[in-house]
Write a protein that holds these residues in place. Structure first.
Motif, short mmCIF file in Angstrom:
data_model
loop_
_atom_site.label_atom_id
_atom_site.label_comp_id
_atom_site.label_asym_id
_atom_site.label_seq_id
_atom_site.Cartn_x
_atom_site.Cartn_y
_atom_site.Cartn_z
N CYS A 102 -9.06 3.57 -37.44
CA CYS A 102 -9.69 4.80 -36.96
C CYS A 102 -10.97 4.54 -36.17
O CYS A 102 -11.66 5.48 -35.78
N ARG A 103 -11.27 3.27 -35.91
CA ARG A 103 -12.37 2.95 -34.99
C ARG A 103 -11.88 2.79 -33.55
O ARG A 103 -12.68 2.50 -32.66
N GLN A 104 -10.59 2.97 -33.32
CA GLN A 104 -10.03 2.78 -31.98
C GLN A 104 -10.21 4.06 -31.16
O GLN A 104 -9.57 5.08 -31.43
N PRO A 105 -11.04 4.03 -30.11
CA PRO A 105 -11.35 5.27 -29.37
C PRO A 105 -10.12 5.93 -28.74
O PRO A 105 -10.06 7.16 -28.65
N TRP A 106 -9.14 5.14 -28.30
CA TRP A 106 -8.00 5.74 -27.60
C TRP A 106 -7.14 6.63 -28.49
O TRP A 106 -6.38 7.47 -27.99
#
Length: 352
Positions: A102-106
């Protein structure tokens, strides 16, 4: 495992721009063959995935987190879906994001998520993974059998569980958001098919084994009928979008699974993955979901080397998807410590 998750992402992205379009409209826009490869959306972007891939990734993440606490697996998978829900309600990762995925911006993009998935997560229902599946409706969205159960369930077949265990866990976790028996049985059947494929069975053999498993559970008839129709259609001569549409539109669980199985069976060889994916999306229905499920099946059957490389290169999030697939493989099939416990960097996947 890479093949299964990456194949699903490719199929999802392939079908995304033509979801909601009729077959006639698709042919009017792209020619008599429909789309013949990835096409841009209205803003010119090619290869965007949808909530299908997003939720599949969070399913995998939840299973990794639950690996040391299997008794709480349905609650931990629900927590993973709540993290997905955050990606639909916020523009970017929060400062204290819970875990690596859930740290992946996309991922923070709303791509037409299913209403039952959104509303179902508002309920605090954690299915009991030990409760027998008896065909009664679950308490959340009890009349819903939308394809949101199926499109996210491939990872249940990728763990070290047996086909029966994969079936039952996928069915229980489907009830987090969808209570209709056909919705959760279709998810279970899909997970079982994936498991059989990874065990080396053929696609037709995997489907037949899943049908044998389905027959054990009350209320299986709609899912069984849909899979039998897909088998019969694939054996009935040259494939076509018109034939695929006789199985439905893919908006509901058993239809999405049937269309995906039909397309994969119609083009079963490693060199015809592109043809199968195109057949799975060129129809008047939920093209991204049927493409995603078909891609999961083809990737599990043939591995990532058989996936169309140019299509993969254009698919959003492919590096994260591959990394998560590797983590899933490591978590359930990787080396163990002297005490028999899977060795895994827990800081990437907190146990909750």
């Amino acid at each position: 495992m890479r093949g299964c998750l990456l194949g699903g992402a490719i199929g999802d992205a392939l079908g995304n721009p033509i979801e909601f379009r009729s077959l006639a409209a698709i042919r009017g826009a792209y020619g008599a063959a429909g789309i013949t490869g990835p096409v841009p959306e209205g803003d010119g972007v090619v290869g965007r995935v949808t909530d299908d891939t997003q939720m599949t990734l969070f399913t995998a993440e939840g299973l990794i987190r639950a690996r040391t606490n299997p008794g709480a697996v349905t609650g931990i998978v629900r927590n993973a879906y709540l993290r997905w829900l955050d990606t639909q309600n916020h523009p970017a990762p929060p400062p204290a994001a819970d875990g690596w995925l859930c740290r992946q911006p996309w991922l923070y993009a709303r791509r037409a998520p299913g209403n039952a998935c959104l509303s179902g997560l508002q309920h605090a229902h954690i299915p009991d993974p030990h409760r027998p599946l008896d065909g009664t409706p679950g308490p959340v969205n009890s009349q819903s059998k939308g394809c949101g159960t199926v499109m996210r369930s491939a990872p249940f077949g990728l763990t070290g569980a047996s086909a029966t265990e994969a079936f039952e866990l996928a069915a229980h976790c489907a009830q987090i958001t969808h209570g209709h028996p056909t919705g959760y049985y279709a998810a279970g059947a899909f997970a079982a098919i994936v498991r059989h494929l990874l065990d080396g069975d053929s696609l037709e053999g995997s489907v037949l084994r899943a049908l044998e498993l389905l027959a054990r559970f009350p209320g299986h008839e709609e899912t069984t009928a849909a899979l039998r129709a897909a088998l019969a259609l694939a054996a009935g001569g040259a494939p076509s979008p018109e034939k695929a549409e006789t199985l439905g539109g893919g908006w509901i669980a058993e239809e999405a699974l049937a269309i995906a199985v039909y397309a994969a069976l119609a083009h079963p060889h490693p060199g015809s993955v592109a043809d199968a994916l195109l057949l799975s999306v060129n129809h008047s229905g939920d093209s991204d979901s049927t493409g995603s499920v078909c891609g999961n099946l083809l990737g599990a059957l043939h591995g990532d080397a058989a996936l169309p490389p140019y299509w993969l290169a254009q698919t959003e999030g492919r590096a994260v998807t591959a990394e998560l697939a590797d983590d899933l493989a490591y978590a359930f099939h990787g080396p163990t410590s002297p005490h028999g416990r899977r060795v895994f960097p827990a800081e990437r996947y907190p146990a909750n």
